[in-house]
Scaffold this motif. Structure first.
Motif, mmCIF file in Angstrom:
data_model
loop_
_atom_site.group_PDB
_atom_site.id
_atom_site.type_symbol
_atom_site.label_atom_id
_atom_site.label_comp_id
_atom_site.label_asym_id
_atom_site.label_seq_id
_atom_site.Cartn_x
_atom_site.Cartn_y
_atom_site.Cartn_z
ATOM 1 N N ALA A 147 0.905 -1.675 5.392
ATOM 2 C CA ALA A 147 0.179 -2.905 5.086
ATOM 3 C C ALA A 147 -1.293 -2.610 4.795
ATOM 4 O O ALA A 147 -1.897 -3.203 3.889
ATOM 5 C CB ALA A 147 0.304 -3.894 6.243
ATOM 6 N N GLU A 148 -1.875 -1.682 5.562
ATOM 7 C CA GLU A 148 -3.276 -1.310 5.363
ATOM 8 C C GLU A 148 -3.461 -0.645 3.996
ATOM 9 O O GLU A 148 -4.442 -0.922 3.284
ATOM 10 C CB GLU A 148 -3.716 -0.360 6.480
ATOM 11 N N ILE A 149 -2.537 0.211 3.620
ATOM 12 C CA ILE A 149 -2.606 0.871 2.317
ATOM 13 C C ILE A 149 -2.551 -0.163 1.194
ATOM 14 O O ILE A 149 -3.358 -0.142 0.254
ATOM 15 C CB ILE A 149 -1.449 1.880 2.158
ATOM 16 N N VAL A 150 -1.596 -1.073 1.290
ATOM 17 C CA VAL A 150 -1.409 -2.071 0.234
ATOM 18 C C VAL A 150 -2.610 -3.005 0.140
ATOM 19 O O VAL A 150 -3.051 -3.369 -0.955
ATOM 20 C CB VAL A 150 -0.112 -2.875 0.468
ATOM 21 N N ASP A 151 -3.181 -3.382 1.275
ATOM 22 C CA ASP A 151 -4.348 -4.257 1.265
ATOM 23 C C ASP A 151 -5.518 -3.571 0.558
ATOM 24 O O ASP A 151 -6.243 -4.210 -0.224
ATOM 25 C CB ASP A 151 -4.742 -4.625 2.693
ATOM 26 N N ALA A 152 -5.693 -2.286 0.819
ATOM 27 C CA ALA A 152 -6.777 -1.542 0.166
ATOM 28 C C ALA A 152 -6.535 -1.438 -1.337
ATOM 29 O O ALA A 152 -7.472 -1.569 -2.140
ATOM 30 C CB ALA A 152 -6.894 -0.145 0.777
ATOM 31 N N ILE A 153 -5.293 -1.214 -1.734
ATOM 32 C CA ILE A 153 -4.957 -1.150 -3.157
ATOM 33 C C ILE A 153 -5.217 -2.492 -3.825
ATOM 34 O O ILE A 153 -5.809 -2.567 -4.904
ATOM 35 C CB ILE A 153 -3.484 -0.727 -3.346
ATOM 36 N N ALA A 154 -4.784 -3.570 -3.163
ATOM 37 C CA ALA A 154 -4.960 -4.914 -3.715
ATOM 38 C C ALA A 154 -6.431 -5.258 -3.916
ATOM 39 O O ALA A 154 -6.797 -5.970 -4.863
ATOM 40 C CB ALA A 154 -4.290 -5.937 -2.810
ATOM 41 N N LYS A 155 -7.288 -4.734 -3.044
ATOM 42 C CA LYS A 155 -8.721 -5.018 -3.135
ATOM 43 C C LYS A 155 -9.454 -3.983 -3.987
ATOM 44 O O LYS A 155 -10.684 -4.011 -4.085
ATOM 45 C CB LYS A 155 -9.318 -5.079 -1.727
ATOM 46 N N ARG A 156 -8.699 -3.085 -4.595
ATOM 47 C CA ARG A 156 -9.240 -2.055 -5.492
ATOM 48 C C ARG A 156 -10.275 -1.178 -4.792
ATOM 49 O O ARG A 156 -11.243 -0.712 -5.402
ATOM 50 C CB ARG A 156 -9.854 -2.699 -6.743
ATOM 51 N N ASP A 157 -10.045 -0.968 -3.491
ATOM 52 C CA ASP A 157 -10.954 -0.142 -2.690
ATOM 53 C C ASP A 157 -10.395 1.277 -2.653
ATOM 54 O O ASP A 157 -9.556 1.612 -1.803
ATOM 55 C CB ASP A 157 -11.080 -0.723 -1.285
ATOM 56 N N CYS A 158 -10.845 2.110 -3.572
ATOM 57 C CA CYS A 158 -10.280 3.454 -3.734
ATOM 58 C C CYS A 158 -10.465 4.319 -2.493
ATOM 59 O O CYS A 158 -9.540 5.010 -2.062
ATOM 60 C CB CYS A 158 -10.908 4.144 -4.949
ATOM 61 N N ASP A 159 -11.680 4.310 -1.930
ATOM 62 C CA ASP A 159 -11.951 5.136 -0.746
ATOM 63 C C ASP A 159 -11.067 4.715 0.427
ATOM 64 O O ASP A 159 -10.521 5.561 1.144
ATOM 65 C CB ASP A 159 -13.420 5.031 -0.347
ATOM 66 N N ARG A 160 -10.961 3.408 0.622
ATOM 67 C CA ARG A 160 -10.155 2.916 1.745
ATOM 68 C C ARG A 160 -8.671 3.201 1.525
ATOM 69 O O ARG A 160 -7.953 3.542 2.477
ATOM 70 C CB ARG A 160 -10.392 1.420 1.920
ATOM 71 N N ALA A 161 -8.186 3.071 0.299
ATOM 72 C CA ALA A 161 -6.777 3.352 0.012
ATOM 73 C C ALA A 161 -6.464 4.823 0.259
ATOM 74 O O ALA A 161 -5.410 5.167 0.823
ATOM 75 C CB ALA A 161 -6.446 2.968 -1.431
ATOM 76 N N ASP A 162 -7.373 5.697 -0.156
ATOM 77 C CA ASP A 162 -7.227 7.138 0.089
ATOM 78 C C ASP A 162 -7.185 7.397 1.591
ATOM 79 O O ASP A 162 -6.283 8.088 2.097
ATOM 80 C CB ASP A 162 -8.421 7.857 -0.552
ATOM 81 N N SER A 163 -8.148 6.840 2.315
ATOM 82 C CA SER A 163 -8.242 7.046 3.765
ATOM 83 C C SER A 163 -7.021 6.485 4.488
ATOM 84 O O SER A 163 -6.484 7.123 5.409
ATOM 85 C CB SER A 163 -9.507 6.386 4.294
ATOM 86 N N ALA A 164 -6.564 5.284 4.077
ATOM 87 C CA ALA A 164 -5.413 4.664 4.737
ATOM 88 C C ALA A 164 -4.147 5.471 4.527
ATOM 89 O O ALA A 164 -3.334 5.630 5.447
ATOM 90 C CB ALA A 164 -5.227 3.235 4.220
ATOM 91 N N ALA A 165 -3.967 5.996 3.321
ATOM 92 C CA ALA A 165 -2.779 6.804 3.037
ATOM 93 C C ALA A 165 -2.814 8.117 3.826
ATOM 94 O O ALA A 165 -1.794 8.559 4.372
ATOM 95 C CB ALA A 165 -2.681 7.075 1.538
ATOM 96 N N ARG A 166 -3.986 8.733 3.888
ATOM 97 C CA ARG A 166 -4.119 9.973 4.658
ATOM 98 C C ARG A 166 -3.858 9.717 6.148
ATOM 99 O O ARG A 166 -3.199 10.520 6.820
ATOM 100 C CB ARG A 166 -5.518 10.573 4.458
#
Length: 214
Positions: free
Chosen positions: A177-196
């Motif tokens: 859910a955290e990964i998808v939320d970051a993707i939806a908000k186009r937050d590249c750094d957060r999406a990278d961090s959440a996936a890691r």
């Protein structure tokens, strides 16, 4: 072998499926004669399929045992998860840049559905694979997807799944859910961090699981 009989490529795909479904587990012997009888073919396509399996690292020769499905040791597991963390972090970053609205909506729907079915471990094991596959495709980078697909083959050698644990199952979906939320908000750094972070947590859970099995 008749014109409609499976060829080596088809046998390879069937062997991959058998490993994925745990019909063939790490340590299972891969005897040509038995596999030929099982699949109803001659030994030639079996031999071709096994060569492809060996080239992918999913079959090895062991002294006095012949060809077997290998097991991963502690160091190999850590090496694999380190690479997975890098690749999935990159997938998250790219997905935040390139995922379509439709792709994001599908990922959200998958997470919502999984949160409603946390008690169904078998279902979530299947939907987890589908979530990650759609997540990778949302990166819109074919070369990255190819590398992840290759890595995924090695993941088939991991014994069992950590998603049988209730706590890990819940946390994994929350991490999705955290990964998808970051993707939806186009937050590249957060999406990278959440996936890691998701893969780092999966790594810790896997090592604990590995310790229980050894």
């Amino acid at each position: 072998m008749t014109a409609n009989s499976p060829n080596g490529a088809e046998i390879y795909r069937r062997l991959i499926k058998a490993i994925e479904t745990r019909e063939l587990k790490p340590g299972s012997r891969l005897r040509e004669a038995e596999l030929a009888e099982k699949f109803g073919v001659s030994r030639t396509p079996i031999r071709e399929g096994l060569k492809r399996l060996e080239a992918q690292g999913l079959a090895v020769h062991e002294p006095n045992r012949g060809m077997v499905v290998p097991s991963l040791d502690h160091n190999q597991i850590s090496e694999l998860y380190y690479l997975r963390e890098v690749l999935e972090g990159t997938a998250g970053r790219l997905a935040a840049q390139h995922a379509s609205i439709a792709e994001i909506e599908i990922l959200k729907e998958m997470v919502d559905s999984d949160l409603q079915n946390l008690a169904d471990a078998e279902r979530l094991i299947k939907t987890n694979r589908e979530f990650h596959r759609r997540f990778y495709l949302a990166s819109h980078n074919r070369y990255l997807v190819e590398q992840i697909d290759h890595m995924r083959l090695s993941l088939l050698l991991l014994a069992g799944t950590t998603l049988t644990d209730d706590d890990r199952r819940r946390l994994a979906i929350e991490e999705h859910a955290e990964i998808v939320d970051a993707i939806a908000k186009r937050d590249c750094d957060r999406a990278d961090s959440a996936a890691r972070h998701h893969i780092a947590e999966a790594h810790k859970a896997r090592l604990k699981f590995f310790t229980l099995l050894t």
